[in-house]
Design a protein around this motif. Structure first.
Motif, PDB file in Angstrom:
ATOM      1  N   ALA A  40     -45.327 -29.553 -19.381  1.00 54.01           N
ATOM      2  CA  ALA A  40     -46.461 -28.745 -19.824  1.00 54.01           C
ATOM      3  C   ALA A  40     -47.789 -29.447 -19.555  1.00 54.01           C
ATOM      4  N   ARG A  41     -47.809 -30.758 -19.629  1.00 51.49           N
ATOM      5  CA  ARG A  41     -49.052 -31.491 -19.400  1.00 51.49           C
ATOM      6  C   ARG A  41     -49.226 -31.902 -17.942  1.00 51.49           C
ATOM      7  N   GLY A  42     -48.227 -31.587 -17.093  1.00 54.51           N
ATOM      8  CA  GLY A  42     -48.338 -31.877 -15.671  1.00 54.51           C
ATOM      9  C   GLY A  42     -48.028 -33.306 -15.291  1.00 54.51           C
ATOM     10  N   THR A  43     -47.212 -33.975 -16.102  1.00 54.75           N
ATOM     11  CA  THR A  43     -46.847 -35.367 -15.848  1.00 54.75           C
ATOM     12  C   THR A  43     -45.385 -35.461 -15.436  1.00 54.75           C
ATOM     13  N   ALA A  44     -45.128 -36.121 -14.316  1.00 56.46           N
ATOM     14  CA  ALA A  44     -43.760 -36.360 -13.866  1.00 56.46           C
ATOM     15  C   ALA A  44     -43.313 -37.734 -14.342  1.00 56.46           C
ATOM     16  N   VAL A  45     -42.097 -37.820 -14.870  1.00 58.67           N
ATOM     17  CA  VAL A  45     -41.545 -39.072 -15.386  1.00 58.67           C
ATOM     18  C   VAL A  45     -40.521 -39.614 -14.389  1.00 58.67           C
ATOM     19  N   VAL A  46     -40.691 -40.873 -14.005  1.00 59.99           N
ATOM     20  CA  VAL A  46     -39.786 -41.517 -13.050  1.00 59.99           C
ATOM     21  C   VAL A  46     -39.031 -42.626 -13.760  1.00 59.99           C
ATOM     22  N   ASN A  47     -37.736 -42.468 -13.909  1.00 61.12           N
ATOM     23  CA  ASN A  47     -36.878 -43.424 -14.601  1.00 61.12           C
ATOM     24  C   ASN A  47     -36.266 -44.363 -13.562  1.00 61.12           C
ATOM     25  N   ILE A  48     -36.587 -45.664 -13.638  1.00 59.99           N
ATOM     26  CA  ILE A  48     -36.160 -46.644 -12.642  1.00 59.99           C
ATOM     27  C   ILE A  48     -35.109 -47.563 -13.249  1.00 59.99           C
ATOM     28  N   LEU A  49     -33.916 -47.589 -12.644  1.00 60.91           N
ATOM     29  CA  LEU A  49     -32.803 -48.384 -13.144  1.00 60.91           C
ATOM     30  C   LEU A  49     -32.375 -49.408 -12.100  1.00 60.91           C
ATOM     31  N   SER A  50     -31.925 -50.568 -12.580  1.00 57.19           N
ATOM     32  CA  SER A  50     -31.369 -51.583 -11.683  1.00 57.19           C
ATOM     33  C   SER A  50     -30.756 -52.694 -12.504  1.00 57.19           C
ATOM     34  N   SER A  51     -30.061 -53.600 -11.826  1.00 59.36           N
ATOM     35  CA  SER A  51     -29.577 -54.825 -12.462  1.00 59.36           C
ATOM     36  C   SER A  51     -30.746 -55.785 -12.654  1.00 59.36           C
ATOM     37  N   PRO A  52     -30.591 -56.779 -13.526  1.00 55.18           N
ATOM     38  CA  PRO A  52     -31.634 -57.812 -13.642  1.00 55.18           C
ATOM     39  C   PRO A  52     -31.806 -58.544 -12.317  1.00 55.18           C
ATOM     40  N   GLY A  53     -33.049 -58.861 -11.973  1.00 52.82           N
ATOM     41  CA  GLY A  53     -33.299 -59.645 -10.779  1.00 52.82           C
ATOM     42  C   GLY A  53     -33.238 -58.884  -9.475  1.00 52.82           C
ATOM     43  N   SER A  54     -33.249 -57.563  -9.544  1.00 51.16           N
ATOM     44  CA  SER A  54     -33.145 -56.752  -8.325  1.00 51.16           C
ATOM     45  C   SER A  54     -34.465 -56.671  -7.566  1.00 51.16           C
ATOM     46  N   GLY A  55     -35.557 -57.039  -8.221  1.00 50.33           N
ATOM     47  CA  GLY A  55     -36.866 -56.942  -7.586  1.00 50.33           C
ATOM     48  C   GLY A  55     -37.607 -55.668  -7.907  1.00 50.33           C
ATOM     49  N   LYS A  56     -37.190 -54.958  -8.965  1.00 49.96           N
ATOM     50  CA  LYS A  56     -37.840 -53.682  -9.246  1.00 49.96           C
ATOM     51  C   LYS A  56     -39.271 -53.853  -9.755  1.00 49.96           C
ATOM     52  N   THR A  57     -39.557 -54.936 -10.475  1.00 49.86           N
ATOM     53  CA  THR A  57     -40.928 -55.159 -10.944  1.00 49.86           C
ATOM     54  C   THR A  57     -41.859 -55.418  -9.765  1.00 49.86           C
ATOM     55  N   ALA A  58     -41.411 -56.213  -8.798  1.00 53.65           N
ATOM     56  CA  ALA A  58     -42.226 -56.498  -7.616  1.00 53.65           C
ATOM     57  C   ALA A  58     -42.497 -55.220  -6.824  1.00 53.65           C
ATOM     58  N   LEU A  59     -41.470 -54.409  -6.644  1.00 50.14           N
ATOM     59  CA  LEU A  59     -41.656 -53.169  -5.888  1.00 50.14           C
ATOM     60  C   LEU A  59     -42.551 -52.198  -6.649  1.00 50.14           C
ATOM     61  N   LEU A  60     -42.339 -52.094  -7.966  1.00 51.39           N
ATOM     62  CA  LEU A  60     -43.158 -51.189  -8.760  1.00 51.39           C
ATOM     63  C   LEU A  60     -44.618 -51.620  -8.745  1.00 51.39           C
ATOM     64  N   GLU A  61     -44.872 -52.911  -8.799  1.00 50.89           N
ATOM     65  CA  GLU A  61     -46.251 -53.382  -8.729  1.00 50.89           C
ATOM     66  C   GLU A  61     -46.908 -52.933  -7.424  1.00 50.89           C
ATOM     67  N   SER A  62     -46.180 -53.023  -6.324  1.00 53.46           N
ATOM     68  CA  SER A  62     -46.718 -52.583  -5.033  1.00 53.46           C
ATOM     69  C   SER A  62     -46.998 -51.088  -5.029  1.00 53.46           C
ATOM     70  N   GLU A  63     -46.111 -50.315  -5.651  1.00 49.04           N
ATOM     71  CA  GLU A  63     -46.289 -48.860  -5.710  1.00 49.04           C
ATOM     72  C   GLU A  63     -47.497 -48.496  -6.574  1.00 49.04           C
ATOM     73  N   VAL A 114     -34.529 -51.036 -18.953  1.00 49.85           N
ATOM     74  CA  VAL A 114     -33.947 -52.357 -19.159  1.00 49.85           C
ATOM     75  C   VAL A 114     -33.029 -52.694 -17.983  1.00 49.85           C
ATOM     76  N   GLY A 115     -33.041 -53.952 -17.540  1.00 51.02           N
ATOM     77  CA  GLY A 115     -32.206 -54.369 -16.426  1.00 51.02           C
ATOM     78  C   GLY A 115     -30.733 -54.312 -16.771  1.00 51.02           C
ATOM     79  N   ASN A 116     -30.073 -53.230 -16.345  1.00 49.61           N
ATOM     80  CA  ASN A 116     -28.688 -52.973 -16.735  1.00 49.61           C
ATOM     81  C   ASN A 116     -28.270 -51.687 -16.033  1.00 49.61           C
ATOM     82  N   LEU A 117     -27.123 -51.655 -15.404  1.00 50.47           N
ATOM     83  CA  LEU A 117     -26.678 -50.442 -14.719  1.00 50.47           C
ATOM     84  C   LEU A 117     -25.587 -49.687 -15.477  1.00 50.47           C
ATOM     85  N   VAL A 118     -25.290 -50.101 -16.710  1.00 52.18           N
ATOM     86  CA  VAL A 118     -24.252 -49.418 -17.481  1.00 52.18           C
ATOM     87  C   VAL A 118     -24.889 -48.483 -18.517  1.00 52.18           C
ATOM     88  N   CYS A 119     -25.367 -49.049 -19.610  1.00 50.36           N
ATOM     89  CA  CYS A 119     -25.897 -48.217 -20.697  1.00 50.36           C
ATOM     90  C   CYS A 119     -27.038 -47.278 -20.273  1.00 50.36           C
TER      91      CYS A 119
END
Length: 252
Positions: A28-51, A121-126
């Motif tokens: 309703a407010r026009g916001t898209a939510v992007v849920n990013i999952l990975s194992s710890p140490g996958s580099g997702k923080t580095a990639l997200l910072e670049s994005e 959270v860095g975890n591919l199960v829960c």
């Protein structure tokens, strides 16, 4: 055993209801939510910072929320991009839940937000079993984690709308088999897009932002039919307990 299953189903049902409410509110407010999952140490923080840096250069109104069991390190790092960032400390919980996310967004999310990136959270199960009301679900795997990662975590990869392979600048050194990885992704999630990235070299940076903006504009996302609890039957049911949030890092 029946009581354990019933408890897990009740917790997931409550979470799903909260996710539906949050999805409706964000839509309703026009916001898209992007849920990013990975194992710890996958580099997702580095990639997200670049994005986030790219989004700021393009004048796209974005914010980021990052979740960890402890420390504000990731929020501090992401705040260097200059976009509003907030840290959630989960008090030991290995995943985010929709009500927790909604509570941290309340009174904080800027009105003009186009994209909300959630670094789970860095975890591919829960985290794989919890809908956060997201528009787009993205799973990352680094070249160092092994080509069979999708087969080991079929729920996480099977429910992804987009799969990103990180740290490809060292793929040759670790003898990463791209063809095998793609075949394993296809096995659990036929037709999902796989993008190779390297935050260090800039490879693939922008793919996540472009896909998120397309989803925000109403482009269809890929979500195959799959039992989301396929790889969680050996794990304890989720626990309900208070969560604490750290100080937000917000920049103009």
């Amino acid at each position: 055993m029946c009581r354990v299953v019933d408890l897990q189903q009740a917790v997931l049902a409550r979470n799903d209801a909260g996710a539906q409410n949050l999805r409706a509110e964000m839509t309703a407010r026009g916001t898209a939510v992007v849920n990013i999952l990975s194992s710890p140490g996958s580099g997702k923080t580095a990639l997200l910072e670049s994005e986030l840096l790219l989004a700021r250069r393009r004048s796209v109104p974005v914010v980021a929320l990052t979740a960890d069991l402890a420390t504000e390190n990731d929020a501090t790092r992401l705040a260097r991009s200059g976009v509003p960032v907030k840290q959630i400390l989960t008090d030991g919980l290995c995943h985010l839940e929709s009500e927790m996310l909604a509570g941290h967004l309340r009174g904080w999310l800027p009105d003009d937000t186009r994209l909300l990136f959630v670094e789970n959270v860095g975890n591919l199960v829960c985290p794989a079993t919890y809908d956060l009301g997201e528009t787009l679900r993205v799973v990352l795997a680094s070249v160092t984690e092994g080509e069979d990662k999708p087969l080991k975590y079929p729920t996480a990869f099977g429910l992804a709308h987009l799969v990103l392979v990180t740290k490809t600048d060292i793929a040759e050194a670790v003898e990463f088999d791209e063809a095998a990885f793609r075949a394993h992704v296809e096995q659990v999630n036929p037709g999902v897009e796989v993008v190779l990235t390297s935050a260090r070299r800039g490879r693939g940076v922008g793919a996540l932002l472009d896909r998120a903006l397309a989803a925000a504009d109403g482009a269809p996302v890929h979500r195959p039919v799959m039992a989301r609890t396929a790889d969680t039957h050996h794990h304890s049911p989720p626990h309900s307990h208070p969560h604490t949030g750290a100080v937000a890092h917000t920049h103009p």
